[in-house]
Design an enzyme around this catalytic site. Structure first.
Site, PDB file in Angstrom:
ATOM      1  N   GLU A   1     -14.257  31.228  -5.023  1.00  0.00           N
ATOM      2  CA  GLU A   1     -15.847  30.789  -4.641  1.00  0.00           C
ATOM      3  C   GLU A   1     -15.605  32.362  -3.058  1.00  0.00           C
ATOM      4  O   GLU A   1     -14.485  32.329  -2.516  1.00  0.00           O
ATOM      5  CB  GLU A   1     -16.185  29.741  -4.338  1.00  0.00           C
ATOM      6  CG  GLU A   1     -17.677  29.552  -3.987  1.00  0.00           C
ATOM      7  CD  GLU A   1     -18.349  28.791  -4.047  1.00  0.00           C
ATOM      8  OE1 GLU A   1     -19.440  28.356  -3.478  1.00  0.00           O
ATOM      9  OE2 GLU A   1     -17.165  27.266  -3.079  1.00  0.00           O
TER      10      GLU A   1
ATOM     11  N   LYS B   1     -24.917  30.569  -9.238  1.00  0.00           N
ATOM     12  CA  LYS B   1     -24.111  28.981  -8.853  1.00  0.00           C
ATOM     13  C   LYS B   1     -26.398  28.774  -9.116  1.00  0.00           C
ATOM     14  O   LYS B   1     -26.824  28.867  -8.357  1.00  0.00           O
ATOM     15  CB  LYS B   1     -23.927  28.925  -8.017  1.00  0.00           C
ATOM     16  CG  LYS B   1     -23.295  26.939  -7.327  1.00  0.00           C
ATOM     17  CD  LYS B   1     -22.378  27.597  -5.746  1.00  0.00           C
ATOM     18  CE  LYS B   1     -22.207  26.033  -5.360  1.00  0.00           C
ATOM     19  NZ  LYS B   1     -21.685  25.656  -3.975  1.00  0.00           N
TER      20      LYS B   1
ATOM     21  N   CYS C   1     -17.583  25.293  -7.554  1.00  0.00           N
ATOM     22  CA  CYS C   1     -17.599  24.406  -6.612  1.00  0.00           C
ATOM     23  C   CYS C   1     -18.278  23.316  -6.518  1.00  0.00           C
ATOM     24  O   CYS C   1     -17.960  22.590  -8.223  1.00  0.00           O
ATOM     25  CB  CYS C   1     -17.619  25.328  -5.376  1.00  0.00           C
ATOM     26  SG  CYS C   1     -16.863  24.082  -3.917  1.00  0.00           S
TER      27      CYS C   1
END
Length: 314
Positions: free
Chosen positions: A41, A158, A194
């Site tokens: 990321e 995300k 994440c």
């Protein structure tokens, strides 16, 4: 068999330095016969106030350089970048509820088509630095997937933003809304970023779209129990979905003080066996994913077929 390189690199606030590290890692991955290289990321630039100025559209110089290298080496790439967003720093969109912006768009549509963007954002870093809150556009935290021919195959924004442990990613980052599965190196790959790993319903949505491997990119935070959470969650997503997980985190950067990046990149098979664990230091390691193991595991443990409940948003 598919050969995948876990590229655990440290990330700084300087895109040029990060690009050099990424290109060096790609050379190593290609020399080792990798068909897919996965980066962490935020490979573009480390979280911090400067991401408001450094976010680039997917046709910007950073992704373009990665794409050219992918094409030159003939291997696919997944990496984390920041794109200019649509909403503004005064908005509070979270959990996939899009905030309104000024008409600028960037990233990908829900079907994975690349869109253009030219905005810039400002706001709060995940470690709690003060946001300007001046109404300028935010960014998307994007995982970009590049084919071995150098073309962008998909991009995932995300969905679940890290508003936990005192951090407020949503003050800086605009959430995405659509799960993304992309085919690279002969595999159906679900993209996860994440904090997303804490939401099993996202992984289940991806496996329902045909994912046989999850590519999890992260800048995981350090702290009490955090590393244990990371390793447990990565294995859990593999076991409950009888799927491979290739999880790649940032290596610790000794020059940074924000606590993000613990390393511990892992390849986990569909039975939850850790096939590779890179530990805390910078490393590039090529591993093998065997789709026959997925088939054998799902034949022996057909839990995906035994589901009785359809779980939606809680």
């Amino acid at each position: 068999m598919t050969r995948i390189a876990l590229c655990q690199i440290p990330v700084s606030t300087e895109p040029a330095a990060n690009l050099r590290r990424a290109l060096e890692a790609l050379e190593r991955a290609a020399a080792d016969g990798a068909e897919l290289a996965i980066f962490p990321e935020a490979t573009l630039t480390r979280y911090g106030p400067r991401i408001t100025d450094l976010a680039e559209p997917l046709d910007g110089p950073f992704v373009t350089a990665l794409a050219e290298a992918a094409g030159a080496h003939g291997l696919a790439v997944i990496a984390g970048v920041f794109e200019p967003g649509d909403s503004r720093t005064g908005d509070t969109a979270q959990n996939g509820d899009a905030a309104k912006g000024n008409g600028r768009t960037s990233g990908t549509t829900p079907n994975g088509d690349t869109a253009k963007g030219n905005g810039r954002t400002s706001g709060t870093t995940p470690n709690g630095d003060a946001a300007r809150g001046d109404g300028t556009p935010r960014v998307y935290n994007t995982a970009v997937a590049i084919g071995p021919d150098g073309t962008i195959r998909a991009a995932y924004r995300k969905i679940h933003l890290f508003d936990s442990f005192g951090a407020r990613e949503s003050e800086l980052v605009e959430p995405g809304s659509a799960p993304v599965v992309v085919e690279l190196a002969g595999l159906r790959i679900g993209l996860v970023t994440c904090y997303d790993i804490r939401f099993p319903e996202l992984a289940r949505a991806l496996v329902d779209q045909g994912a046989e491997l999850f590519a999890v990119i992260a800048a995981w935070g350090s702290g009490p129990m955090k590393e244990e959470h990371w390793t447990t969650l990565v294995r859990a997503r593999a076991i409950e979905n009888t799927a491979w997980v290739a999880a790649v985190g940032q290596a610790p950067n000794p020059e940074a003080r924000d606590g993000f990046g613990i390393g511990r990149s892992m390849l986990v098979d569909p039975m939850g066996v850790v096939r590779s664990d890179l530990g805390p230091r910078p490393a590039v390691q090529t591993c093998e994913v065997d789709s026959q193991i997925t088939i054998a595991t799902r034949n022996a443990l057909p839990c995906l077929e035994h589901r009785r409940l359809q779980v939606g948003r809680s």
